[in-house]
Write an enzyme that holds these catalytic residues in place. Structure first.
Site, PDB file in Angstrom:
ATOM      1  N   TYR A 170      51.295  59.083  64.196  1.00 21.06           N
ATOM      2  CA  TYR A 170      51.571  60.201  63.299  1.00 21.06           C
ATOM      3  C   TYR A 170      52.271  59.736  62.036  1.00 21.06           C
ATOM      4  O   TYR A 170      52.710  58.580  61.943  1.00 21.06           O
ATOM      5  CB  TYR A 170      52.390  61.278  64.019  1.00 21.06           C
TER       6      TYR A 170
ATOM      7  N   ARG B 147      51.036  52.860  56.013  1.00 28.08           N
ATOM      8  CA  ARG B 147      51.590  52.674  57.359  1.00 28.08           C
ATOM      9  C   ARG B 147      50.680  53.280  58.427  1.00 28.08           C
ATOM     10  O   ARG B 147      50.531  52.722  59.523  1.00 28.08           O
ATOM     11  CB  ARG B 147      52.993  53.265  57.457  1.00 28.08           C
TER      12      ARG B 147
ATOM     13  N   ARG C  98      39.580  61.912  82.049  1.00 25.52           N
ATOM     14  CA  ARG C  98      40.805  61.113  81.969  1.00 25.52           C
ATOM     15  C   ARG C  98      40.536  59.731  82.549  1.00 25.52           C
ATOM     16  O   ARG C  98      40.048  59.622  83.676  1.00 25.52           O
ATOM     17  CB  ARG C  98      41.936  61.792  82.747  1.00 25.52           C
TER      18      ARG C  98
ATOM     19  N   LYS D 100      53.889  53.707  64.740  1.00 24.75           N
ATOM     20  CA  LYS D 100      54.455  55.065  64.739  1.00 24.75           C
ATOM     21  C   LYS D 100      53.674  55.953  65.708  1.00 24.75           C
ATOM     22  O   LYS D 100      52.863  56.790  65.314  1.00 24.75           O
ATOM     23  CB  LYS D 100      54.447  55.632  63.318  1.00 24.75           C
TER      24      LYS D 100
ATOM     25  N   GLU E  76      67.987  51.441  65.608  1.00 30.01           N
ATOM     26  CA  GLU E  76      67.797  52.477  64.579  1.00 30.01           C
ATOM     27  C   GLU E  76      68.236  53.818  65.158  1.00 30.01           C
ATOM     28  O   GLU E  76      68.618  53.917  66.328  1.00 30.01           O
ATOM     29  CB  GLU E  76      66.329  52.541  64.133  1.00 30.01           C
TER      30      GLU E  76
ATOM     31  N   LEU F 226      60.976  50.973  63.535  1.00 29.21           N
ATOM     32  CA  LEU F 226      59.936  51.500  62.669  1.00 29.21           C
ATOM     33  C   LEU F 226      60.197  51.019  61.239  1.00 29.21           C
ATOM     34  O   LEU F 226      61.333  51.018  60.785  1.00 29.21           O
ATOM     35  CB  LEU F 226      59.935  53.033  62.705  1.00 29.21           C
TER      36      LEU F 226
HETATM   37  N1  PMP Z   1      62.843  55.119  62.731  1.00 23.30           N
HETATM   38  C1  PMP Z   1      62.302  56.030  63.562  1.00 23.30           C
HETATM   39  C2  PMP Z   1      62.386  55.784  65.026  1.00 23.30           C
HETATM   40  C3  PMP Z   1      61.688  57.192  63.062  1.00 23.30           C
HETATM   41  O1  PMP Z   1      61.156  58.096  63.902  1.00 23.30           O
HETATM   42  C4  PMP Z   1      61.676  57.411  61.662  1.00 23.30           C
HETATM   43  C5  PMP Z   1      61.090  58.661  61.078  1.00 23.30           C
HETATM   44  N2  PMP Z   1      59.763  58.821  61.372  1.00 23.30           N
HETATM   45  C6  PMP Z   1      62.241  56.431  60.827  1.00 23.30           C
HETATM   46  C7  PMP Z   1      62.817  55.295  61.393  1.00 23.30           C
HETATM   47  C8  PMP Z   1      62.234  56.592  59.327  1.00 23.30           C
HETATM   48  O2  PMP Z   1      60.961  56.326  58.799  1.00 23.30           O
HETATM   49  P1  PMP Z   1      60.470  57.027  57.469  1.00 23.30           P
HETATM   50  O3  PMP Z   1      61.460  56.659  56.403  1.00 23.30           O
HETATM   51  O4  PMP Z   1      59.145  56.436  57.212  1.00 23.30           O
HETATM   52  O5  PMP Z   1      60.447  58.491  57.735  1.00 23.30           O
END
Ligand code: PMP
Length: 286
Positions: A33, A52, A101, A150, A182, A206
């Site tokens: 996503y 991305r 499935r 993601k 994070e 991410l």
């Molecule tokens: N880390 C994680 C785990 C996230 O879910 C997000 C937001 N999607 C981010 C970092 C920040 O990424 P972005 O700046 O691309 O929204």
């Protein structure tokens, strides 16, 4: 009021939009996503999100549902149809469904599922939370090992957010082998003696689109940036801290595990970076 949403080539009222119960996004979290913010009716850093998305799809051998230009057109049409001035566009691509499935991926000619919808968030840029700052707790990072992709496997981040709420905080920072990875839905930073510190890119986190833009803008503003591992204890001893994400931009952090940072109010660097980010991103919004 009912939104207009997009599902596999069609624009529909949200009540009429459906996806198969055999869809692999539903059964196996076999989906990726993106969330793109909208300010003044325009998309912030669409290009970054499109790049991305392509990377996430490639890493999972998933087909691209359509071209980048088509994706942009869908984003714009939904923003317009729903009259979004400030808000978000959510996009999800799944590996689709071949009507059953199975752990084995379906045949290559299975069409991916593409879903997009908007979320109206008036006051997104002028969020009062940015003026008070967020309180975070630390939790163990028990997610899978490819956090650079993601995917929609958001159960643990969602649980983390609930653990934070229960503890009277706003969010959680995850910790693996003693080092902060994070936030549940954002990248994490602290500032000490004027230097911004954040974890380097790897498969552990991410690769935030906002992270990339904010680090570039920080360097352009002659701020010092260091990408290295750091602990919760080090961040607790910092002058200030913040997070970045496409939906909350730069969000000051004022407390970590009950320990107030500096004066316990948003710090000057986080506050300035938020201003710079909003100003610069609006210039290139499309
Ligand atoms: N880390 C994680 C785990 C996230 O879910 C997000 C937001 N999607 C981010 C970092 C920040 O990424 P972005 O700046 O691309 O929204």
């Amino acid at each position: 009021m009912s939104r207009t949403v997009y599902v596999n080539g069609e624009y529909l009222p949200e009540e009429e939009a459906t996806v198969s119960i055999f869809d692999r996004g539903f059964l196996m979290a076999d989906a990726v996503y993106e969330v793109t913010s909208v300010l003044g009716g325009k998309l912030i850093d669409f290009e970054g999100h499109a790049v991305r998305l392509k990377r996430s799809l490639d890493e999972l051998d998933m087909a691209e549902p359509c071209s980048k230009d088509e994706l942009l057109a869908i984003h714009r049409k939904l923003v317009e149809a729903n009259g979004i001035d400030e808000g978000l566009v959510y996009l999800q691509v799944t590996r689709g469904s071949d009507g059953d499935r199975d752990f084995v991926f379906p045949s290559e000619d299975t069409k991916p599922t593409l879903v997009l919808f908007t979320q109206s968030k008036p006051g997104l840029a002028d969020n009062p939370a940015a003026k008070t700052g967020a309180k975070v707790i630390s939790i163990e990072d028990i997610r899978w090992g490819r956090r650079d992709i993601k995917t929609v496997q958001l159960l643990y981040p969602s649980m983390g957010k609930m653990m934070a709420k229960k503890a009277g905080a706003d969010d959680a920072w995850m910790v693996e082998d003693g080092y902060v990875t994070e936030g549940t839905s954002n990248n994490a930073y602290f500032v000490k003696d004027g230097k911004i510190v954040t974890r380097p890119l790897s498969t552990d986190i991410l690769h935030g689109i906002t992270r990339k833009a904010v680090l570039r803008m920080a360097e352009e503003a002659q701020m010092q940036v260091e990408e290295r591992l750091f602990t919760i204890e080090e961040a607790q001893g910092a002058d200030e801290a913040f997070t970045t994400s496409a939906s909350a931009f730069v969000m000051p952090v004022v407390e970590i595990d009950g320990v107030a940072l500096g004066d316990g109010v948003p710090g000057p660097i986080a506050t300035r970076l938020r201003e710079i980010y909003l100003e610069e991103s609006l210039k290139t919004a499309i």
